[in-house]
Design a protein around this motif. Structure first.
Motif, PDB file in Angstrom:
ATOM      1  N   CYS A   1      54.352  50.261 -83.491  1.00 32.45           N
ATOM      2  CA  CYS A   1      52.926  50.194 -83.192  1.00 32.45           C
ATOM      3  C   CYS A   1      52.764  50.353 -81.694  1.00 32.45           C
ATOM      4  O   CYS A   1      53.008  49.406 -80.931  1.00 32.45           O
ATOM      5  CB  CYS A   1      52.327  48.872 -83.667  1.00 32.45           C
ATOM      6  SG  CYS A   1      50.543  48.762 -83.413  1.00 32.45           S
TER       7      CYS A   1
ATOM      8  N   ASP B   1      55.317  48.845 -79.113  1.00 36.49           N
ATOM      9  CA  ASP B   1      55.941  47.659 -79.695  1.00 36.49           C
ATOM     10  C   ASP B   1      56.649  47.997 -81.007  1.00 36.49           C
ATOM     11  O   ASP B   1      56.241  48.905 -81.735  1.00 36.49           O
ATOM     12  CB  ASP B   1      54.890  46.578 -79.943  1.00 36.49           C
ATOM     13  CG  ASP B   1      54.214  46.121 -78.665  1.00 36.49           C
ATOM     14  OD1 ASP B   1      54.920  46.015 -77.645  1.00 36.49           O
ATOM     15  OD2 ASP B   1      52.999  45.886 -78.682  1.00 36.49           O
TER      16      ASP B   1
ATOM     17  N   TYR C   1      58.452  46.126 -84.579  1.00 35.26           N
ATOM     18  CA  TYR C   1      58.537  44.942 -85.420  1.00 35.26           C
ATOM     19  C   TYR C   1      59.489  45.235 -86.581  1.00 35.26           C
ATOM     20  O   TYR C   1      59.704  46.396 -86.942  1.00 35.26           O
ATOM     21  CB  TYR C   1      57.163  44.559 -85.971  1.00 35.26           C
ATOM     22  CG  TYR C   1      56.103  44.347 -84.921  1.00 35.26           C
ATOM     23  CD1 TYR C   1      55.853  43.076 -84.405  1.00 35.26           C
ATOM     24  CD2 TYR C   1      55.363  45.414 -84.426  1.00 35.26           C
ATOM     25  CE1 TYR C   1      54.889  42.883 -83.428  1.00 35.26           C
ATOM     26  CE2 TYR C   1      54.390  45.227 -83.452  1.00 35.26           C
ATOM     27  CZ  TYR C   1      54.156  43.961 -82.952  1.00 35.26           C
ATOM     28  OH  TYR C   1      53.216  43.768 -81.990  1.00 35.26           O
TER      29      TYR C   1
ATOM     30  N   ASN D   1      58.794  39.891 -84.979  1.00 38.36           N
ATOM     31  CA  ASN D   1      58.768  40.615 -83.715  1.00 38.36           C
ATOM     32  C   ASN D   1      60.165  40.699 -83.102  1.00 38.36           C
ATOM     33  O   ASN D   1      61.141  40.199 -83.666  1.00 38.36           O
ATOM     34  CB  ASN D   1      57.759  39.992 -82.738  1.00 38.36           C
ATOM     35  CG  ASN D   1      58.139  38.570 -82.335  1.00 38.36           C
ATOM     36  OD1 ASN D   1      59.238  38.087 -82.606  1.00 38.36           O
ATOM     37  ND2 ASN D   1      57.220  37.879 -81.674  1.00 38.36           N
TER      38      ASN D   1
ATOM     39  N   LEU E   1      55.846  36.491 -87.735  1.00 36.47           N
ATOM     40  CA  LEU E   1      54.427  36.525 -87.409  1.00 36.47           C
ATOM     41  C   LEU E   1      53.545  36.390 -88.644  1.00 36.47           C
ATOM     42  O   LEU E   1      52.463  35.818 -88.577  1.00 36.47           O
ATOM     43  CB  LEU E   1      54.088  37.839 -86.692  1.00 36.47           C
ATOM     44  CG  LEU E   1      54.875  38.143 -85.414  1.00 36.47           C
ATOM     45  CD1 LEU E   1      54.440  39.487 -84.853  1.00 36.47           C
ATOM     46  CD2 LEU E   1      54.694  37.039 -84.389  1.00 36.47           C
TER      47      LEU E   1
ATOM     48  N   CYS F   1      49.638  52.992 -85.291  1.00 40.25           N
ATOM     49  CA  CYS F   1      50.409  51.913 -85.902  1.00 40.25           C
ATOM     50  C   CYS F   1      50.854  52.339 -87.294  1.00 40.25           C
ATOM     51  O   CYS F   1      50.043  52.824 -88.081  1.00 40.25           O
ATOM     52  CB  CYS F   1      49.580  50.633 -86.006  1.00 40.25           C
ATOM     53  SG  CYS F   1      49.723  49.569 -84.569  1.00 40.25           S
TER      54      CYS F   1
ATOM     55  N   PHE G   1      49.374  47.069 -90.952  1.00 42.75           N
ATOM     56  CA  PHE G   1      49.591  46.177 -89.812  1.00 42.75           C
ATOM     57  C   PHE G   1      48.305  46.129 -88.998  1.00 42.75           C
ATOM     58  O   PHE G   1      47.817  47.161 -88.529  1.00 42.75           O
ATOM     59  CB  PHE G   1      50.745  46.691 -88.954  1.00 42.75           C
ATOM     60  CG  PHE G   1      50.967  45.896 -87.700  1.00 42.75           C
ATOM     61  CD1 PHE G   1      51.610  44.671 -87.751  1.00 42.75           C
ATOM     62  CD2 PHE G   1      50.527  46.363 -86.469  1.00 42.75           C
ATOM     63  CE1 PHE G   1      51.818  43.926 -86.603  1.00 42.75           C
ATOM     64  CE2 PHE G   1      50.727  45.634 -85.314  1.00 42.75           C
ATOM     65  CZ  PHE G   1      51.377  44.415 -85.382  1.00 42.75           C
TER      66      PHE G   1
ATOM     67  N   LYS H   1      46.407  45.429 -85.823  1.00 42.11           N
ATOM     68  CA  LYS H   1      46.640  45.258 -84.391  1.00 42.11           C
ATOM     69  C   LYS H   1      45.774  44.128 -83.838  1.00 42.11           C
ATOM     70  O   LYS H   1      44.697  43.861 -84.324  1.00 42.11           O
ATOM     71  CB  LYS H   1      46.322  46.564 -83.656  1.00 42.11           C
ATOM     72  CG  LYS H   1      47.286  47.687 -83.935  1.00 42.11           C
ATOM     73  CD  LYS H   1      47.014  48.909 -83.063  1.00 42.11           C
ATOM     74  CE  LYS H   1      45.744  49.612 -83.460  1.00 42.11           C
ATOM     75  NZ  LYS H   1      45.565  50.882 -82.718  1.00 42.11           N
TER      76      LYS H   1
ATOM     77  N   ASN I   1      48.189  40.793 -85.272  1.00 49.20           N
ATOM     78  CA  ASN I   1      49.564  40.896 -85.768  1.00 49.20           C
ATOM     79  C   ASN I   1      49.731  40.311 -87.172  1.00 49.20           C
ATOM     80  O   ASN I   1      50.586  39.457 -87.414  1.00 49.20           O
ATOM     81  CB  ASN I   1      50.528  40.213 -84.796  1.00 49.20           C
ATOM     82  CG  ASN I   1      50.572  40.900 -83.450  1.00 49.20           C
ATOM     83  OD1 ASN I   1      50.175  42.058 -83.325  1.00 49.20           O
ATOM     84  ND2 ASN I   1      51.037  40.198 -82.444  1.00 49.20           N
TER      85      ASN I   1
END
Length: 560
Positions: free
Chosen positions: A27, A30, A32, A46, A52, A74, A91, A93, A96
């Motif tokens: 994403c 980032d 995950y 994460n 999360l 994402c 997902f 944003k 999270n």
């Protein structure tokens, strides 16, 4: 060469149950991890190994595939479950969280999932194969039924999309490869507005895994297949066998083609049923001379092989997991030390068609339940059955809010705790290191003897509530809000987050009819009901939120 000089264990994460699938979700900048298995739950983790969010399904989480369907930067996650459910998880944003946005029920286990622009029209198709001996292709996340269905004489156990160059065409095709329980390998292309079988072969034993990538180092992609006959077979795009490797240790269950040592050439990473991890590499150009680079052993079957980028070093990490209820991250010690191979790039993706070049409309989606309890709860709400039950129980002295809260508890799961174990192979006692230097599952403490080495253990509490609702307003940046001259008491980070979410949610929705609905919107994101209600009461007393008894009735932001 000693195995210890070839790889190192970066970290190990203890999972609640056997791990059957693990994927890296991207994403923006980032990354995950999404993983799941026997406990029927998909987890979002994460890079710091903090859980999360999680979503509960009705069957084992068997397979996952990340892809950006909504084209918002994402990736979504395609999920196949053991009860026949094929799902797409979004997902969200900013907060999270995960939310289900598509759900289709097949007969029998979903054994493989993949997605991509198979039809080359600019649209992402969603594909899954299952125990009902079919491969289904959905046009998009709005599809209630598959657009194409392929029927086979045994289970569809593997499916993957990849670019392959055929000898009779100038442009590479975006081919769909299918593997079945009885050993049939099939390549399908989309030609003249319909699926077309290019070729198929009988391998004689169940196909467990297929990957597409350049392992010959010639700039073209090959097909690598792992079968139940303990064989790795490499084919070219035409289906001709280039090489076969017999694995003495066990059946290959999972594959990954990825550069793990930084020389620009892809290694074949293989996880086997007996717990063996094998790495094959090719140090020459335009060659099929694959050699065993190194191997390691675990106590139990390796069901998943995945990879992730190290955010600091930029190197590629290998993730393995399975029936030992853990995910382990290891790295190759040769990263950046081997000579860089100048491999040509002969696979160029086809240019967009006229349909692709058109201005695309934003994809709209709604959240859907991901398990039977949520479906029941939704049905009870939509048909006002809960309201009817509440009316009856009011006669016995119960409040409507209490009845709704009780139903909410029915679809909630108890919280789970997990252990994150981080340690190096150099600090482990010898009895914790398995064959070929692999690290075994940490043994239970004995009352008679003290452990030789104590790894770092961090316990983390999971959100106790599960849900799939998306709240668009929660994507906004938090805003600072003051009460009517009152000094706010010191609050925890969680309480501050809840206050911000409530305010942002009301800014977006303008009016919410009941307190129960307002509370449920946050409970479904994983927050405890009592904490949410406490923050609502504080905001009401401060005048930040108000309730209107005149039409239209409901909760809204006050004049602050």
């Amino acid at each position: 060469m000693s195995v210890k000089k070839q790889f190192n264990l970066d970290w190990m994460f203890e999972c609640p149950d056997a791990v059957l699938t693990c994927s890296t979700l991207e994403c923006g900048d980032d990354s995950y991890l999404v993983f799941g298995g026997h406990d029927k739950t998909l987890y979002l983790m994460n890079e710091e190994l903090n859980i999360l969010d999680s979503i509960t399904f009705d069957g084992w989480v068997r397979t996952t595939f990340p892809i950006d369907i909504t084209k918002d930067g994402c990736q979504e996650v395609l999920v196949g479950a053991g009860d026949g459910n094929f799902l797409v998880v979004k997902f969200v944003k900013g907060i999270n969280k995960l939310a289900g946005i598509m759900n289709y029920k097949s007969k029998g286990k979903v054994l493989c999932v993949t997605g991509g622009d198979f039809t080359r029209n600019g649209n992402i198709e969603l594909i899954h194969g299952s125990e009902d001996k079919t491969l289904k292709i959905f046009e998009n996340i709005d599809s209630t039924d598959p657009k194409y269905v392929f029927y086979y004489d045994s289970w569809v156990t593997a499916c993957v999309l990849g670019y392959l160059k055929l000898s009779d065409v100038n442009k590479p095709i975006y081919g769909l490869l299918i593997g079945t329980k009885n050993g049939m390998l099939q390549l399908i292309q989309f030609k003249e507005d319909k699926p077309d079988i290019v070729w198929q072969k009988d391998l004689g034993s169940q196909i467990n895994t297929i990957e597409v990538g350049d392992v010959k180092n010639d700039g073209f992609n090959e097909i690598v297949v792992g079968t139940d006959a303990s064989r790795l077979i490499i084919f070219n795009s035409e289906g001709d066998e280039l090489k076969s490797i017999t694995l003495e240790e066990g059946r290959p269950l999972s594959l990954k083609l990825v550069d793990i040592d930084g020389d620009n050439a892809k290694e074949i990473v293989v996880g086997c049923a007996d717990g063996t991890l094998r790495i094959y590499h090719n140090t020459n150009l335009n060659s099929i001379d694959l050699e065993l680079k190194w191997k390691a052993s675990a106590e139990n079957s390796i069901k998943i092989v995945s990879t992730m980028k190290d955010p600091k070093e930029g190197s590629t990490r290998i993730l393995i997991g399975g029936y030992d209820r853990s995910i382990r991250c290891i790295c190759d010690f040769e990263w950046g030390k081997k000579p860089h191979l100048e491999i040509p790039n002969n696979i160029v993706e086809p240019q967009p068609t006229e349909a692709e070049a058109k201005v695309e409309k934003p994809i709209k989606f709604e959240t859907v339940p991901t398990n039977i309890r949520e479906y029941i709860f939704k049905y009870l709400i939509d048909n006002k059955i809960i309201l009817g039950i509440a009316n009856e129980l009011e006669k016995r002295g119960y409040l409507t809010d209490s009845v709704v809260e009780e139903f909410q508890r029915m679809i909630s799961e108890k919280s789970d705790s997990f252990e994150k174990v981080t340690y190096s192979v150099w600090t482990l006692p010898e009895d914790k290191i398995g064959l070929s230097g692999a690290v075994a599952t940490p043994a239970k403490k004995s009352k008679k003897s003290k452990p030789i080495a104590k790894p770092e253990v961090i316990k983390q509490e999971m959100p106790s509530k599960k849900g799939g609702a998306l709240i668009d307003a929660l994507k906004k940046e938090p805003q600072k809000t003051k009460g009517k001259g009152k000094k706010l008491p010191t609050e925890t980070i969680e309480e501050v987050n809840i206050r911000t979410i409530i305010i942002t949610h009301l800014e977006k929705q303008k009016l919410i009819q009941s307190k129960t609905k307002l509370v449920d919107d946050l409970v479904i994101l994983g927050y405890e009901r009592e904490i949410v209600e406490k923050q609502l009461d504080k905001l009401r007393m401060e005048g930040v939120i108000v309730y209107s008894r005149s039409e239209p009735k409901g909760w809204s932001l006050g004049n602050v």
